[in-house]
Structure formats: C-alpha cells, structure tokens
Design an enzyme around this catalytic site. Structure first.
Site, PDB file in Angstrom:
ATOM      1  N   ARG A 104       9.273  -4.493   4.833  1.00 25.75           N
ATOM      2  CA  ARG A 104       8.082  -5.074   4.186  1.00 25.75           C
ATOM      3  C   ARG A 104       8.365  -6.567   4.040  1.00 25.75           C
ATOM      4  O   ARG A 104       9.305  -6.959   3.355  1.00 25.75           O
ATOM      5  CB  ARG A 104       7.828  -4.430   2.817  1.00 25.75           C
ATOM      6  CG  ARG A 104       6.798  -5.184   1.994  1.00 25.75           C
ATOM      7  CD  ARG A 104       6.313  -4.428   0.780  1.00 25.75           C
ATOM      8  NE  ARG A 104       5.405  -3.368   1.174  1.00 25.75           N
ATOM      9  CZ  ARG A 104       4.595  -2.725   0.328  1.00 25.75           C
ATOM     10  NH1 ARG A 104       4.600  -3.027  -0.956  1.00 25.75           N
ATOM     11  NH2 ARG A 104       3.795  -1.774   0.769  1.00 25.75           N
ATOM     12  N   HIS A 131      -0.925  -3.287   7.561  1.00 28.65           N
ATOM     13  CA  HIS A 131      -0.292  -2.242   6.736  1.00 28.65           C
ATOM     14  C   HIS A 131      -0.524  -0.898   7.440  1.00 28.65           C
ATOM     15  O   HIS A 131      -1.252  -0.036   6.960  1.00 28.65           O
ATOM     16  CB  HIS A 131      -0.908  -2.248   5.334  1.00 28.65           C
ATOM     17  CG  HIS A 131      -0.100  -1.528   4.306  1.00 28.65           C
ATOM     18  ND1 HIS A 131       1.124  -0.941   4.578  1.00 28.65           N
ATOM     19  CD2 HIS A 131      -0.342  -1.296   2.985  1.00 28.65           C
ATOM     20  CE1 HIS A 131       1.590  -0.377   3.467  1.00 28.65           C
ATOM     21  NE2 HIS A 131       0.726  -0.579   2.499  1.00 28.65           N
ATOM     22  N   GLN A 134      -0.131   2.695   5.767  1.00 23.02           N
ATOM     23  CA  GLN A 134      -1.187   3.045   4.810  1.00 23.02           C
ATOM     24  C   GLN A 134      -2.417   3.582   5.542  1.00 23.02           C
ATOM     25  O   GLN A 134      -3.034   4.559   5.117  1.00 23.02           O
ATOM     26  CB  GLN A 134      -1.559   1.815   3.985  1.00 23.02           C
ATOM     27  CG  GLN A 134      -2.601   2.112   2.919  1.00 23.02           C
ATOM     28  CD  GLN A 134      -2.086   3.018   1.821  1.00 23.02           C
ATOM     29  OE1 GLN A 134      -1.068   2.737   1.224  1.00 23.02           O
ATOM     30  NE2 GLN A 134      -2.788   4.117   1.551  1.00 23.02           N
ATOM     31  N   ASP A 220      -9.586  -3.233  -1.548  1.00 23.12           N
ATOM     32  CA  ASP A 220      -8.185  -3.539  -1.879  1.00 23.12           C
ATOM     33  C   ASP A 220      -8.210  -4.733  -2.825  1.00 23.12           C
ATOM     34  O   ASP A 220      -9.258  -5.367  -3.034  1.00 23.12           O
ATOM     35  CB  ASP A 220      -7.435  -3.859  -0.563  1.00 23.12           C
ATOM     36  CG  ASP A 220      -5.933  -4.042  -0.745  1.00 23.12           C
ATOM     37  OD1 ASP A 220      -5.393  -3.663  -1.804  1.00 23.12           O
ATOM     38  OD2 ASP A 220      -5.298  -4.593   0.177  1.00 23.12           O
ATOM     39  N   CYS A 260      -5.729   1.605  -1.383  1.00 18.23           N
ATOM     40  CA  CYS A 260      -4.308   1.842  -1.084  1.00 18.23           C
ATOM     41  C   CYS A 260      -3.439   1.805  -2.336  1.00 18.23           C
ATOM     42  O   CYS A 260      -2.323   2.329  -2.314  1.00 18.23           O
ATOM     43  CB  CYS A 260      -3.821   0.841  -0.050  1.00 18.23           C
ATOM     44  SG  CYS A 260      -3.787  -0.866  -0.619  1.00 18.23           S
ATOM     45  N   ARG A 288       0.933   9.328   2.120  1.00 21.46           N
ATOM     46  CA  ARG A 288       1.926   8.377   2.650  1.00 21.46           C
ATOM     47  C   ARG A 288       3.228   9.121   2.970  1.00 21.46           C
ATOM     48  O   ARG A 288       3.845   8.905   3.999  1.00 21.46           O
ATOM     49  CB  ARG A 288       2.221   7.270   1.622  1.00 21.46           C
ATOM     50  CG  ARG A 288       1.111   6.260   1.402  1.00 21.46           C
ATOM     51  CD  ARG A 288       0.906   5.349   2.581  1.00 21.46           C
ATOM     52  NE  ARG A 288       2.087   4.577   2.944  1.00 21.46           N
ATOM     53  CZ  ARG A 288       2.482   3.445   2.349  1.00 21.46           C
ATOM     54  NH1 ARG A 288       1.777   2.940   1.351  1.00 21.46           N
ATOM     55  NH2 ARG A 288       3.557   2.795   2.777  1.00 21.46           N
TER      56      ARG A 288
HETATM   57  N1  NVA Z   1      -3.205  -6.075   0.410  1.00 20.19           N
HETATM   58  C1  NVA Z   1      -2.209  -5.708  -0.563  1.00 20.19           C
HETATM   59  C2  NVA Z   1      -1.748  -4.314  -0.330  1.00 20.19           C
HETATM   60  C3  NVA Z   1      -0.702  -3.823  -1.283  1.00 20.19           C
HETATM   61  C4  NVA Z   1      -0.212  -2.434  -0.969  1.00 20.19           C
HETATM   62  C5  NVA Z   1      -1.056  -6.700  -0.504  1.00 20.19           C
HETATM   63  O1  NVA Z   1      -0.672  -7.084   0.603  1.00 20.19           O
HETATM   64  O2  NVA Z   1      -0.558  -7.093  -1.556  1.00 20.19           O
HETATM   65  N1   CP Z   2      -0.069   1.076  -1.083  1.00 19.80           N
HETATM   66  C1   CP Z   2       1.181   0.584  -1.088  1.00 19.80           C
HETATM   67  O1   CP Z   2       1.745   0.196  -0.063  1.00 19.80           O
HETATM   68  O2   CP Z   2       1.759   0.574  -2.318  1.00 19.80           O
HETATM   69  P1   CP Z   2       3.117  -0.131  -2.742  1.00 19.80           P
HETATM   70  O3   CP Z   2       2.877  -1.620  -2.717  1.00 19.80           O
HETATM   71  O4   CP Z   2       3.386   0.373  -4.135  1.00 19.80           O
HETATM   72  O5   CP Z   2       4.204   0.247  -1.787  1.00 19.80           O
END
Ligand code: NVA
Ligand code: CP
Length: 306
Positions: A104, A131, A134, A220, A260, A288
C-alpha cells in the site's frame, strides 16, 4: 509459469476473474464450515504499508494465516524504505525472502518499480491511482447478492479517486456502465484511470441524475490518504455530493449501496443510507478476506481443480 502481479484491475482477464470468483465462493464456504484449507503451507506474505489500514492489513494477514502461511507486517516508518533505500533494492531483497508481497503506497509508479524488480507476485493494496482488491470484493459482493453485473449501472458519486478509477477499469473488463458525478474540477482523468476508452462511463453534473435507475450506488471519502492538505477545500467543493436517501430513492428499488470504508457519516454518505436497508457495507468488507485468499492462491498456485 512467469510471475504474475496484480497492480491494477485489468492485470487479470475477465476469464481469470470469473475463475477467481468461483474460487472465492469455494474458499468462503470452507471458511464458513470451519474446514481447514492450507494450500499455502509454509508460504510467506510480506505486507508493506506506507499508509494506514484496518481492513487491508487484517484481511491479508488473517487470509494468509487461514491458507496455512504466515504474514509479515512492514511499514515505512520502521524499515529502511523510510530512510531512502531505493524501491528497486528493497524489491530485490524482500522478494528473495518471501513468496508474495502486498504493498500500500502513494504513486502507482512506486509499486510498478517494485514489481519490475520482484521475483515474486506483487499485489496492489491501494495506491493513489487504484484499489483493485477492494473492487474485487465489491464486484464479488454484487454478484453474490444480485447475480451477473454485465449490463448493469453503477453510480459513482464524489471524488474521481483510486476507487472510482478502479470501478471504471472493472466496467471495461465486465462490460457494465458507470454513471459518474463529481464536483467541477474533480472529473475523471481517463489516462490516469488507465482506461481503454470512454464507452463504459458517462459523467453527470447532478448526482441525482447519476443515481437514477442505478443498480448500485457507491461513494468514498472526499479526501483520500495523501491528500489531507486539500481537506478544507474539498469539504466545500463536495458538499452537494453526499449520498442521501433522496438519491437512493431514484435508484432501482433493489439497488445496493457500497462504500469501501472507512466512512464519514454526514460527509460523503448520510447515516440513514450507510446504516439503512440498501447498504451491504459489512458483506463488502468481509469479502475482502475471501477474494484476496482466492487471489493469493491463484497468483502462487495457478488454477487448481478442487
Ligand atoms: N480513497 C480512499 C480509500 C481508503 C480505503 C483513500 O485512498 O484514502
Ligand atoms: N477499504 C480499505 O481498504 O480499508 P483500510 O484502509 O482499512 O485497509
């Protein structure tokens, strides 16, 4: 077999994704029956986090454990990556010690550089652009609850972020439509989204119009991780893009609501929607675990017949 990575949704073909969803069903059923299934005995997953996480860490770590392997959590703060070790060098070393890697991070280019120097499969656990894990879970959840997604309409309300980009890629792979409504200045960038064309989505100035007749409404956070400096401006710009009961009212009566997570009730979604009858966010989060177990099994073992 050459090393396969899952860096963006379209890295897997439709045929492979159909297989993956079938495996997800099998793996999920076994889990629900408390039936041990350890195809990845003695395999190790390294999880590298440059951003926070609850679901991604938990689902990968628990998933690898349930498949008979083990998982190691690394974060930038206490690895040499945080002190400037080149991504390429880290990839060379890490991929000699483990069997599969989940990352990540910020720019997609970082995970691509890592993958180019990795001997083992690399999975995108979220980047600024995409992502994909997800969206695997989201589409699996849709199919589980409503059947085929081909030809259906997904309404995306809010930011054209990593989730939106990945929905758009998935629409091209599975042949469904996305109605996108973003505030002015936050529109989809097809090249950044990695799209082949613009045939599978339509942009709407009014989020109500995007939701009309939709089979699935999804949104989101207004400010994704890494964009915190823009938070104040975004709160103002997105104020009319909250998914509320009125929007769900114009969607199909059996429409699903997905997010998500983590969610901000009162910002991108009204509490009555995320906690209401259309919402499937807990099934979506649980899936997930199951889709990623099927994904790790596929990337490490290929297709198996059981
Ligand atoms: N769009 C959000 C998703 C978090 C799971 C982010 O990137 O923070
Ligand atoms: N939806 C998702 O990826 O959640 P986290 O940021 O908690 O991993």
């Amino acid at each position: 077999m050459s090393v396969r990575h899952f860096l963006q949704f379209k890295d897997l073909s439709r045929d492979e994704l159909v297989y993956l969803f079938e495996r997800t069903r099998v793996v999920k059923e076994r889990f629900k029956r408390y039936e041990p299934y350890h195809p990845l005995l003695d395999r190790t997953l390294a999880m590298i986090f440059e951003k926070s996480s609850t679901r991604t860490r938990l689902s990968f770590e628990a998933g690898m454990h349930q498949l008979g392997g083990s998982a190691i959590y690394l974060n930038t703060r206490d690895t040499q990556l945080g002190r400037g070790e080149p991504v390429e060098d880290a990839a060379e070393v890490i991929s000699r010690m483990v069997d599969i890697v989940m990352i990540r991070t910020f720019e997609q280019a970082i995970i691509e550089r890592f993958a180019a120097h990795s001997r083992v499969p690399v999975i995108n656990g979220l980047t600024n652009e995409y992502h994909p894990c997800q969206i695997l879970a989201d589409i699996y959840t849709y199919i589980e609850l409503r059947g085929d997604i081909r030809g259906k309409t997904v309404a995306w309300i809010g930011d054209s972020n990593n989730m939106c980009n990945t929905w758009l890629q998935a629409a091209e792979v599975f042949d469904f439509n996305v109605h996108v409504s973003t505030p002015p200045g936050y529109e989809v960038e097809p090249e950044r989204a990695g799209l082949y064309g613009t045939d599978h989505y339509e942009e709407f100035a009014d989020p109500m119009d995007a939701c009309r007749g939709a089979d699935l409404v999804t949104t989101d956070v207004w400010t994704s991780m890494g964009f915190e400096a823009e938070n104040e401006a975004r709160l103002k710009a997105f104020a009319d893009w909250q998914v509320d009961a009125e929007m769900m009212q114009v969607a199909r009566p059996d429409a699903l609501f997905m997010h998500c997570l983590p969610a901000h009730r009162g910002e991108e979604v009204a509490a009555e929607v995320i906690d209401g009858p259309h919402s499937v966010v807990w099934d979506e989060a649980e899936n997930r675990l199951h889709v990623q177990k099927a994904l790790m099994e596929y990337l490490l073992l290929g297709r198996i017949e059981k």
